[in-house]
Scaffold this active site. Structure first.
Site, PDB file in Angstrom:
ATOM      1  N   PRO A 281      57.653  17.379  59.923  1.00 40.25           N
ATOM      2  CA  PRO A 281      58.242  18.470  60.696  1.00 40.25           C
ATOM      3  C   PRO A 281      58.919  17.935  61.950  1.00 40.25           C
ATOM      4  CG  PRO A 281      55.861  18.770  60.475  1.00 40.25           C
ATOM      5  CD  PRO A 281      56.185  17.466  59.827  1.00 40.25           C
TER       6      PRO A 281
ATOM      7  N   GLY B 137      55.899  15.515  67.378  1.00 43.32           N
ATOM      8  CA  GLY B 137      55.179  14.343  67.894  1.00 43.32           C
ATOM      9  C   GLY B 137      54.654  13.443  66.788  1.00 43.32           C
ATOM     10  N   LEU B 138      55.273  13.532  65.602  1.00 44.51           N
ATOM     11  CA  LEU B 138      54.779  12.751  64.462  1.00 44.51           C
ATOM     12  C   LEU B 138      55.757  11.653  64.054  1.00 44.51           C
ATOM     13  CD1 LEU B 138      53.226  15.700  62.388  1.00 44.51           C
ATOM     14  CD2 LEU B 138      52.086  14.167  63.998  1.00 44.51           C
TER      15      LEU B 138
ATOM     16  N   ALA C  17      61.199   7.642  61.784  1.00 47.08           N
ATOM     17  CA  ALA C  17      61.062   7.541  60.326  1.00 47.08           C
ATOM     18  C   ALA C  17      62.410   7.776  59.640  1.00 47.08           C
ATOM     19  CB  ALA C  17      60.013   8.532  59.827  1.00 47.08           C
TER      20      ALA C  17
ATOM     21  N   ASP D 271      56.950   4.074  67.991  1.00 53.40           N
ATOM     22  CA  ASP D 271      57.247   4.904  66.815  1.00 53.40           C
ATOM     23  C   ASP D 271      57.966   4.103  65.736  1.00 53.40           C
ATOM     24  OD1 ASP D 271      56.280   6.915  68.407  1.00 53.40           O
ATOM     25  OD2 ASP D 271      57.934   8.306  68.030  1.00 53.40           O
TER      26      ASP D 271
END
Ligand code: PMV
Length: 375
Positions: free
Chosen positions: A163, A167-168, A173, A214
């Site tokens: 989503p 914060g993921l 990615a 990240d």
């Protein structure tokens, strides 16, 4: 129906206009966000999104963009267990991949560069004028320039399970998945370090002054201890046993760039106070590494609570994050804290094996939640 390359120049121009309209018209945007909501609410499974969008695209003459399950290049989503924000100022952070990823592929196209994010209803031609590029286009344009591919034609298709702005690690990615897809398609032979370096440059566009944590997890896909030195370094996380965590998502989009700017402003006003908080966070991270080595979950939970207290002091928590953390504590969590930039986004809770049904309680309270095994 004739293929795109068999059409006359005039018909191609008309189709390109339709494609552009689909991505830029209010209808396209409304469709995109309505669709996103259906996915978020669980009405449509992620793997089904291609099936749903395909007939719509076919009807208006667009090529099929289907996530057909084929093996694709991937970038991992992540959680930060300890040390966010402080890591920007040289403290260590602990981060780990989660079972959500972004996959991408590059397919042949003979008419410029096209970007397709079917899940978000985006299909658009890459603008050459950098001042007009959207947040989808700018990293892709940077990558094509860095890899010497700016004058090639292609369609870059991106399928994300992460989503947005939760914060993921979604933006890192996406960058890693696109770089790996370009590497595969054009047989560039990029090393993991090269992928990571390019993804870091994309993160600079997305977040301004990222620490690099990240993109490192998105590239290497393993739990790690990260430190932003002159040459960013990481070590694998020494874990003896996997741990169970629940990720609670507030649904409120957090802007990492804004939160990092807010913290920088706080540090400008109160330099010694902020630096001592960052030193404390670094100490907590060091203790957490030892607790993980010893598989001491009670201690790890306490350290998460301490880390969260300090993140609250620098003003990056929110009402929704606090509510999710309260739910976790009242259902037996060893510890809980926000993860990532904060201001919305997600939190994590460390739970006894089995998760104590916490994810379900969070869902009942109107949030999205998922249980993950780390390590
Ligand atoms: O919000 P995310 O998933 O992009 O994580 C940001 C982590 C920060 O420490 C706040 C910033 C950074 O670059 O490390």
């Amino acid at each position: 129906m004739p293929s795109f390359r068999d059409l006359s120049e005039k018909e191609k121009a008309r189709k390109n206009r339709d494609r552009h309209l689909l991505s830029s018209s209010p209808t396209g945007e409304v469709f995109g966000s309505a669709f996103e909501e259906l996915v978020e609410s669980g009405e449509i499974e992620i793997w089904k999104t291609g099936e749903v969008i395909s007939p719509v695209r076919a009807e208006i003459g667009l090529p099929r963009v289907v996530d057909d399950g084929a093996e694709m290049a991937a970038g991992h989503g992540k959680i930060i267990l300890f040390g966010e924000h402080a890591v920007v100022y040289g403290s260590r952070a602990i981060a780990a991949p989660i079972p959500l990823a972004v996959r991408a592929r590059v397919v042949g196209e003979n008419d410029g560069v096209w970007l397709a994010y079917p899940r978000w209803g985006v299909e658009q031609r890459l603008q050459r004028d950098s001042t007009r590029q959207t947040s989808f286009e700018a990293p892709a344009a940077l990558l094509l320039g860095e890899l010497g591919l700016s004058d090639r034609s292609m369609r870059i298709e991106v399928f994300s399970e992460i989503p947005r702005a939760m914060g993921l690690g979604g933006s890192a990615a996406v960058a890693v998945a696109i770089i790996r897809a370009l590497d595969r398609h054009f047989e560039l032979g990029l090393s993991d370090d090269a992928v990571n370096g390019l993804a870091f440059q994309c993160e600079c566009i997305a977040h301004g002054t990222p620490s690099g944590v990240d993109n490192t997890v998105a590239t290497f896909g393993q739990p790690l201890i990260y430190c932003k030195t002159d040459t960013p370094s990481f070590q694998p996380l020494p874990m003896t046993q996997p741990i169970t965590m629940v990720i609670g998502m507030t649904g409120v989009e957090g802007s990492t760039a804004e939160m990092v700017t807010q913290v920088r402003e706080g540090r400008r006003l109160y330099p010694s106070l902020y630096d001592s908080i960052f030193r404390e966070i670094n100490g907590i991270t060091q203790n957490a590494i030892e607790a993980l080595e010893q598989n001491n979950v009670e201690k790890l939970g306490e350290l998460m609570n301490l880390n969260h207290g300090l993140l609250r002091r620098i003003g990056v928590s929110s009402r929704e994050l606090e509510e999710l953390i309260r739910i976790a504590h009242s259902h037996g969590a060893y510890g809980a804290k926000l993860t990532g930039g904060g201001g919305g986004g997600s939190m994590i809770a460390l739970l006894p094996d089995g998760g104590n049904g916490v994810a379900e309680v969070m869902r009942d309270a109107g949030y999205r939640a998922m249980e993950v095994q780390i390590g």
